[in-house]
Design a protein around this motif. Structure first.
Motif, mmCIF file in Angstrom:
data_model
loop_
_atom_site.group_PDB
_atom_site.id
_atom_site.type_symbol
_atom_site.label_atom_id
_atom_site.label_comp_id
_atom_site.label_asym_id
_atom_site.label_seq_id
_atom_site.Cartn_x
_atom_site.Cartn_y
_atom_site.Cartn_z
ATOM 1 N N GLU A 60 0.827 -1.217 0.000
ATOM 2 C CA GLU A 60 0.000 0.000 0.000
ATOM 3 C C GLU A 60 0.857 1.261 0.000
ATOM 4 O OE1 GLU A 60 -4.464 -0.492 1.722
ATOM 5 O OE2 GLU A 60 -2.876 -0.134 3.209
ATOM 6 N N THR A 61 1.883 1.275 0.821
ATOM 7 C CA THR A 61 2.734 2.460 0.924
ATOM 8 C C THR A 61 3.315 2.849 -0.427
ATOM 9 O OG1 THR A 61 3.335 2.000 3.225
ATOM 10 C CG2 THR A 61 4.838 3.400 1.966
ATOM 11 N N HIS A 62 3.844 1.883 -1.135
ATOM 12 C CA HIS A 62 4.562 2.203 -2.374
ATOM 13 C C HIS A 62 3.635 2.351 -3.572
ATOM 14 C CE1 HIS A 62 8.487 2.159 -0.530
ATOM 15 N NE2 HIS A 62 8.047 1.163 0.200
ATOM 16 N N MET A 63 2.508 1.667 -3.587
ATOM 17 C CA MET A 63 1.536 1.917 -4.654
ATOM 18 C C MET A 63 0.910 3.293 -4.491
ATOM 19 S SD MET A 63 1.424 -0.228 -7.075
ATOM 20 C CE MET A 63 0.077 0.707 -7.819
ATOM 21 N N LYS A 64 0.633 3.681 -3.259
ATOM 22 C CA LYS A 64 0.070 5.021 -3.036
ATOM 23 C C LYS A 64 1.080 6.104 -3.397
ATOM 24 C CE LYS A 64 -3.390 3.861 0.460
ATOM 25 N NZ LYS A 64 -3.810 3.978 1.889
ATOM 26 N N PHE A 102 9.067 -2.774 -4.830
ATOM 27 C CA PHE A 102 8.256 -2.968 -6.027
ATOM 28 C C PHE A 102 8.368 -4.399 -6.561
ATOM 29 C CE2 PHE A 102 8.114 1.684 -6.047
ATOM 30 C CZ PHE A 102 6.760 1.867 -6.302
ATOM 31 N N PHE A 103 9.492 -5.045 -6.297
ATOM 32 C CA PHE A 103 9.592 -6.472 -6.633
ATOM 33 C C PHE A 103 8.554 -7.265 -5.847
ATOM 34 C CE2 PHE A 103 11.348 -10.698 -5.646
ATOM 35 C CZ PHE A 103 11.476 -11.211 -6.934
ATOM 36 N N ILE A 104 8.401 -6.920 -4.580
ATOM 37 C CA ILE A 104 7.401 -7.587 -3.740
ATOM 38 C C ILE A 104 5.994 -7.323 -4.273
ATOM 39 C CG2 ILE A 104 6.342 -7.575 -1.437
ATOM 40 C CD1 ILE A 104 9.245 -6.964 -0.379
ATOM 41 N N ILE A 105 5.713 -6.092 -4.655
ATOM 42 C CA ILE A 105 4.404 -5.761 -5.214
ATOM 43 C C ILE A 105 4.123 -6.608 -6.461
ATOM 44 C CG2 ILE A 105 3.088 -3.950 -6.403
ATOM 45 C CD1 ILE A 105 4.438 -1.937 -4.490
ATOM 46 N N ASP A 106 5.141 -6.771 -7.296
ATOM 47 C CA ASP A 106 4.954 -7.494 -8.559
ATOM 48 C C ASP A 106 4.854 -9.002 -8.382
ATOM 49 O OD1 ASP A 106 4.998 -5.129 -9.992
ATOM 50 O OD2 ASP A 106 7.144 -5.220 -10.418
ATOM 51 N N THR A 107 5.433 -9.545 -7.309
ATOM 52 C CA THR A 107 5.513 -11.008 -7.189
ATOM 53 C C THR A 107 4.654 -11.609 -6.085
ATOM 54 O OG1 THR A 107 7.457 -10.836 -5.736
ATOM 55 C CG2 THR A 107 7.860 -11.041 -8.116
ATOM 56 N N GLU A 108 4.194 -10.791 -5.135
ATOM 57 C CA GLU A 108 3.512 -11.363 -3.973
ATOM 58 C C GLU A 108 2.029 -11.013 -3.880
ATOM 59 O OE1 GLU A 108 4.616 -13.603 -2.158
ATOM 60 O OE2 GLU A 108 6.798 -13.540 -2.363
ATOM 61 N N LEU A 109 1.454 -10.517 -4.954
ATOM 62 C CA LEU A 109 0.024 -10.217 -4.932
ATOM 63 C C LEU A 109 -0.785 -11.464 -4.589
ATOM 64 C CD1 LEU A 109 -2.010 -7.878 -5.501
ATOM 65 C CD2 LEU A 109 -2.208 -8.791 -7.819
ATOM 66 N N ARG A 110 -0.317 -12.604 -5.052
ATOM 67 C CA ARG A 110 -1.013 -13.879 -4.799
ATOM 68 C C ARG A 110 -1.016 -14.242 -3.316
ATOM 69 N NH1 ARG A 110 4.103 -14.741 -6.462
ATOM 70 N NH2 ARG A 110 5.406 -16.250 -5.299
ATOM 71 N N SER A 111 -0.102 -13.648 -2.548
ATOM 72 C CA SER A 111 0.019 -13.978 -1.125
ATOM 73 C C SER A 111 -0.913 -13.152 -0.240
ATOM 74 C CB SER A 111 1.464 -13.772 -0.659
ATOM 75 O OG SER A 111 2.345 -14.592 -1.388
ATOM 76 N N LEU A 112 -1.582 -12.167 -0.826
ATOM 77 C CA LEU A 112 -2.497 -11.332 -0.054
ATOM 78 C C LEU A 112 -3.824 -12.040 0.177
ATOM 79 C CD1 LEU A 112 -1.979 -7.857 -1.765
ATOM 80 C CD2 LEU A 112 -1.266 -8.483 0.546
ATOM 81 N N ARG A 117 -6.008 -7.820 -1.085
ATOM 82 C CA ARG A 117 -5.688 -8.012 -2.501
ATOM 83 C C ARG A 117 -6.560 -7.117 -3.373
ATOM 84 N NH1 ARG A 117 -7.212 -13.072 -3.343
ATOM 85 N NH2 ARG A 117 -5.243 -13.959 -2.606
ATOM 86 N N ALA A 118 -7.825 -7.015 -3.008
ATOM 87 C CA ALA A 118 -8.734 -6.153 -3.775
ATOM 88 C C ALA A 118 -8.293 -4.692 -3.694
ATOM 89 C CB ALA A 118 -10.161 -6.308 -3.254
ATOM 90 N N ARG A 119 -7.798 -4.260 -2.529
ATOM 91 C CA ARG A 119 -7.340 -2.880 -2.375
ATOM 92 C C ARG A 119 -6.102 -2.596 -3.230
ATOM 93 N NH1 ARG A 119 -7.493 -3.567 3.300
ATOM 94 N NH2 ARG A 119 -5.329 -2.833 3.482
ATOM 95 N N ILE A 120 -5.167 -3.539 -3.241
ATOM 96 C CA ILE A 120 -3.950 -3.338 -4.020
ATOM 97 C C ILE A 120 -4.259 -3.366 -5.515
ATOM 98 C CG2 ILE A 120 -1.653 -4.232 -4.549
ATOM 99 C CD1 ILE A 120 -1.981 -2.937 -1.752
ATOM 100 N N ILE A 121 -5.126 -4.267 -5.924
ATOM 101 C CA ILE A 121 -5.531 -4.311 -7.337
ATOM 102 C C ILE A 121 -6.195 -3.003 -7.732
ATOM 103 C CG2 ILE A 121 -7.116 -5.396 -8.972
ATOM 104 C CD1 ILE A 121 -6.493 -8.073 -7.601
ATOM 105 N N ALA A 122 -7.011 -2.439 -6.829
ATOM 106 C CA ALA A 122 -7.664 -1.156 -7.115
ATOM 107 C C ALA A 122 -6.629 -0.045 -7.284
ATOM 108 C CB ALA A 122 -8.637 -0.813 -5.994
ATOM 109 N N LEU A 123 -5.577 -0.068 -6.471
ATOM 110 C CA LEU A 123 -4.514 0.933 -6.605
ATOM 111 C C LEU A 123 -3.761 0.761 -7.921
ATOM 112 C CD1 LEU A 123 -3.099 0.939 -2.955
ATOM 113 C CD2 LEU A 123 -4.295 2.826 -4.084
ATOM 114 N N ARG A 124 -3.519 -0.469 -8.315
ATOM 115 C CA ARG A 124 -2.863 -0.716 -9.600
ATOM 116 C C ARG A 124 -3.750 -0.265 -10.758
ATOM 117 N NH1 ARG A 124 0.046 -6.583 -9.426
ATOM 118 N NH2 ARG A 124 -0.512 -6.401 -11.615
#
Length: 215
Positions: A60-64, A102-112, A117-124
């Motif tokens: 959330e911090t880095h997508m925002k 950002f590597f974590i954002i790109d690779t760990e979405l499946r771990s949410l 997960r819905a919040r991060i997808i909305a930010l993307r």
């Protein structure tokens, strides 16, 4: 060792970033995060309720940050070419400054879990929509050639994100030189009336001799 001058919460978060990026979310137990942060495993719960909350905060911090800085660019600049240049610069600077995050954002979405997960997808999606709006505006104003804005947005994001996989600070190229190269490549494909070749020559004259990619 935990960094001096940081709060314990920041040390924990930094340890989580390091271990999630190196080993993956599921292979990084809380006890190892606590050890790297310099605290007892039980003490971590005074700052974070569980490991999932660490992953969510990183994403959330880095997508925002990515979104808010792009929004600032769109408010500050009116010319689509300036908006494009600054947007490319923003994406590359953040992805080379916060590589692990950002590597974590790109690779760990499946771990949410489902709700975060819905919040991060909305930010993307928000970021994608901002870039698509930038491109559409440039097309409507006769500056960018007509193209599929979604596909073009995905291409720009993929190109600029990939810089973090090979760029090395202190290497042959500075971040700014990389930004100029990428702006030239992307803008030449988008501009309805591309800028003259002399602009590319000027960029080339600023570059040191070629060597291995990313050095």
């Amino acid at each position: 060792m935990p960094a001096e001058g940081r709060s314990m919460r920041e040390n924990i978060l930094e340890a989580a970033v390091q271990l999630f990026a190196e080993y993956g979310y599921h292979a990084a137990p809380l006890r190892d995060i606590a050890r790297l942060a310099g605290i007892q495993a039980a003490s971590i719960y005074h700052h974070y309720p569980n490991k999932q909350s660490l992953l969510v905060e990183i994403m959330e911090t880095h997508m925002k940050r990515l979104n808010s800085q792009l929004e600032s660019i769109l408010r500050k600049y009116d010319d689509p070419r300036e908006r494009l240049r600054e947007s490319i610069a923003n994406h590359i600077r953040l992805h080379t400054t916060y590589k692990a995050e950002f590597f974590i954002i790109d690779t760990e979405l499946r771990s949410l879990e489902e709700e975060p997960r819905a919040r991060i997808i909305a930010l993307r999606d928000e970021y994608d929509n901002l870039l698509q709006g930038l491109l559409y505006d440039g097309m409507e104003r006769g500056i960018f050639r007509q193209s599929d804005t979604k596909v073009t947005t995905y291409a720009i994001i993929a190109m600029c994100t990939q810089v973090s996989s090979w760029f090395r600070s202190g290497g042959r190229l500075s971040v700014q030189q990389v930004i100029e190269i990428y702006y030239q490549m992307i803008s030449q494909g988008l501009l309805l009336h591309p800028e003259g070749a002399h602009t590319q020559e000027e960029v080339a004259r600023t570059l040191p001799p070629s060597s291995a990619l990313g050095d």
